[in-house]
Scaffold this active site. Structure first.
Site, PDB file in Angstrom:
ATOM      1  N   HIS A   1      -7.186  -0.730   1.300  1.00  0.00           N
ATOM      2  CA  HIS A   1      -5.830  -0.575   1.853  1.00  0.00           C
ATOM      3  C   HIS A   1      -5.194  -1.934   2.126  1.00  0.00           C
ATOM      4  CE1 HIS A   1      -7.522   3.488   2.685  1.00  0.00           C
ATOM      5  NE2 HIS A   1      -6.303   3.848   2.332  1.00  0.00           N
ATOM      6  N   ASN A   2      -5.016  -2.696   1.063  1.00  0.00           N
ATOM      7  CA  ASN A   2      -4.518  -4.058   1.161  1.00  0.00           C
ATOM      8  C   ASN A   2      -3.158  -4.166   0.465  1.00  0.00           C
ATOM      9  OD1 ASN A   2      -5.178  -4.112  -1.652  1.00  0.00           O
ATOM     10  ND2 ASN A   2      -7.277  -4.661  -1.111  1.00  0.00           N
ATOM     11  N   PHE A   3      -2.664  -5.396   0.321  1.00  0.00           N
ATOM     12  CA  PHE A   3      -1.333  -5.586  -0.268  1.00  0.00           C
ATOM     13  C   PHE A   3      -1.296  -5.132  -1.731  1.00  0.00           C
ATOM     14  CE2 PHE A   3       1.628  -8.347  -2.677  1.00  0.00           C
ATOM     15  CZ  PHE A   3       2.817  -7.847  -2.154  1.00  0.00           C
TER      16      PHE A   3
ATOM     17  N   HIS B   1      -2.883  -2.634  -3.027  1.00  0.00           N
ATOM     18  CA  HIS B   1      -2.712  -1.178  -2.991  1.00  0.00           C
ATOM     19  C   HIS B   1      -1.257  -0.843  -2.693  1.00  0.00           C
ATOM     20  CE1 HIS B   1      -3.139   3.041  -1.942  1.00  0.00           C
ATOM     21  NE2 HIS B   1      -2.718   2.784  -0.709  1.00  0.00           N
TER      22      HIS B   1
ATOM     23  N   HIS C   1       3.805   2.046   3.623  1.00  0.00           N
ATOM     24  CA  HIS C   1       3.062   3.231   4.048  1.00  0.00           C
ATOM     25  C   HIS C   1       1.695   2.936   4.652  1.00  0.00           C
ATOM     26  CE1 HIS C   1       0.669   2.714   0.419  1.00  0.00           C
ATOM     27  NE2 HIS C   1      -0.135   3.678   0.840  1.00  0.00           N
ATOM     28  N   ASP C   2       1.111   1.747   4.417  1.00  0.00           N
ATOM     29  CA  ASP C   2      -0.219   1.428   4.973  1.00  0.00           C
ATOM     30  C   ASP C   2      -0.222   0.100   5.731  1.00  0.00           C
ATOM     31  OD1 ASP C   2      -1.976   3.545   4.514  1.00  0.00           O
ATOM     32  OD2 ASP C   2      -2.349   2.966   2.441  1.00  0.00           O
TER      33      ASP C   2
ATOM     34  N   ASP D   1       0.857   7.564  -3.583  1.00  0.00           N
ATOM     35  CA  ASP D   1      -0.215   7.021  -2.742  1.00  0.00           C
ATOM     36  C   ASP D   1      -1.595   7.265  -3.345  1.00  0.00           C
ATOM     37  OD1 ASP D   1      -1.550   5.903  -0.577  1.00  0.00           O
ATOM     38  OD2 ASP D   1      -1.423   7.709   0.653  1.00  0.00           O
TER      39      ASP D   1
END
Length: 453
Positions: A199-201, A203, A239-240, A349
């Site tokens: 869940h990083n940039f 992604h 979103h994350d 997503d």
């Protein structure tokens, strides 16, 4: 790589072929062998094998041949890494004849590592320097497709491509967004993604790029208002934000600050929203500052709904609503549009398996690494262990076959009923991915059965 004029080139599948009159020049970049360690995965595997061997010997007096075979394979692979010439750029090639290529870079490698702040500022300068360059039409067109390969692009380049998305959808003109404000906003978003396995940039970029591609593929520019497109793209981007790498179940079971703050109700998604609007509250980053109060309220409400919809605990609820609406879907119906926007963000997503296998499979490895980190932490802290994250129970193929069969295919199938063009672009690739992992799962099970026999 440089062109004939000495300009740095991006290596990509769309480069024109070399010719005698127009050719590319490669500069080999190598590093000092002593300063580069083996990949940590190999070291971790060696440690685990040594630990397993000592435990077995302690229990039964002798390790089975299988352990010796595994150790031999790991050591053989390490030797291969050290001797394969084309890996010299990793600093793993030990031929002394190559050392002259390394001298140029030794002083740079021996300098202290950059701090996180310095790394971010370096990315910012690269982004701003590149942002004025013209992105080719080929890249712009490829950016609109689900087959786009994120692994070919550096973070600063991804920021440039995000800027292209906002520009090419005409958001700059429609919402009076100043270029420097957009650039500040994009950079702050980049800074608020953590350096974690999944869940990083990168992604975040993939999800936003898929949303961008779906907008073009389904011709949503002529079906939804510009403001709704802005909501969907910016929701995908944010979103994350500040994801810690541990999911909602962990937050709730561990009684973290996020779980307490949001009363166990979608703690992560609520946090992502709060961080997004925290960034937008800074005048230099506020891409919404020239909108009317009503427009701002509409965007804020829409983004909150779209980002909260990415909580997988709400998956069936949202999908079932869409199933009911889909046969009679009306683009002029406010409720229908709202559910569709949530579905589009959800699809974006979890869309990795709609991409080519060479792009998708590394993402699965990243996801499993993050899952295993969580289950390891759960075991250490005495928390309930999330079953599908337990490294002792989950295999790579088994993790995907169920997810594709029971989550991806039902969701993608419903969206394809509304947009038949997506059959080719996202549904068929997901079906192929299911076949791929099903075959892998059967092969793994066959090997296990043979071993037991």
């Amino acid at each position: 790589m440089y062109d004939t004029n000495g300009s740095v080139m991006n290596i990509s599948p769309w480069l024109e072929a070399n010719s005698q009159d127009s050719y590319y020049r490669l500069e080999v970049v190598a590093v000092d062998v002593q300063s580069v360690a083996m990949p940590t995965e190999l070291d971790n595997m060696e440690c685990r094998l040594h630990h397993l061997e000592s435990k077995v010997i302690e229990g039964v007096g002798k390790a089975p041949d299988l352990i010796y075979e595994l150790k031999s394979q790991v050591e053989s692979f390490k030797r291969k890494l050290e001797s394969v010439e084309h890996l010299s750029w990793m600093g793993l090639f030990r031929d002394d004849g190559e050392r002259h290529l390394q001298a140029k870079f030794t002083s740079k490698l021996q300098s202290p590592p950059m701090s996180l702040q310095e790394e971010r500022q370096k990315v910012r300068m690269q982004f701003l320097n590149m942002s004025s360059l013209q992105v080719t039409e080929e890249v712009r067109e490829h950016l609109k497709t689900p087959i786009f390969d994120n692994w070919q692009w550096e973070e600063a380049e991804m920021l440039v491509l995000l800027q292209v998305m906002y520009t090419d959808l005409d958001f700059m003109t429609a919402f009076h967004i100043e270029l420097d404000v957009l650039q500040n906003f994009l950079f702050e978003v980049y800074c608020h993604y953590n350096n974690i396995p999944f869940h990083n940039f990168k992604h975040c970029f993939c999800v936003t790029q898929m949303m961008y591609g779906l907008i073009w593929l389904t011709d949503l520019r002529n079906k939804l208002s510009r403001i709704d497109l802005l909501i969907m793209l910016t929701s995908a981007l944010c979103h994350d934000l500040d994801h810690p790498g541990y999911n909602n179940v962990y937050q709730i079971n561990a009684q973290t600050d996020l779980a307490l703050r949001y009363n166990d109700i979608s703690p992560l998604e609520n946090h992502h929203c709060a961080v997004a609007f925290g960034i937008l509250s800074k005048p230099e980053c506020n891409i919404l500052k020239n909108l009317t109060c009503d427009q701002y309220k509409h965007i804020r409400g829409g983004m909150i709904k779209c980002i909260l919809a990415t909580d997988m605990a709400r998956h069936n609820e949202i999908l079932n609503k869409f199933k009911v609406m889909q046969p009679v879907f009306d683009f002029t119906n406010k409720d229908h549009k709202e559910v569709l926007m949530k579905i589009m963000v959800k699809v974006s997503d979890i869309s990795n398996e709609a991409r080519p296998m060479a792009v998708a499979e590394p993402w699965l490895d990243c996801l499993l690494q993050e899952f295993f980190n969580q289950s390891d932490s759960e075991k250490l802290k005495g928390l309930p262990v999330t079953p599908f994250m337990d490294r002792d129970k989950v295999s790579k193929p088994s993790s995907q076959t169920n997810f594709i069969r029971f989550v991806l295919l039902p969701l993608f199938t419903e969206l394809t009923k509304l947009f038949p063009c997506l059959e080719q672009h996202i549904l068929e690739p997901v079906r192929r991915a299911l076949d791929y992992y099903s075959t892998m799962e059967r092969a793994t099970k066959g090997e296990e059965d043979t071993t037991k026999a």
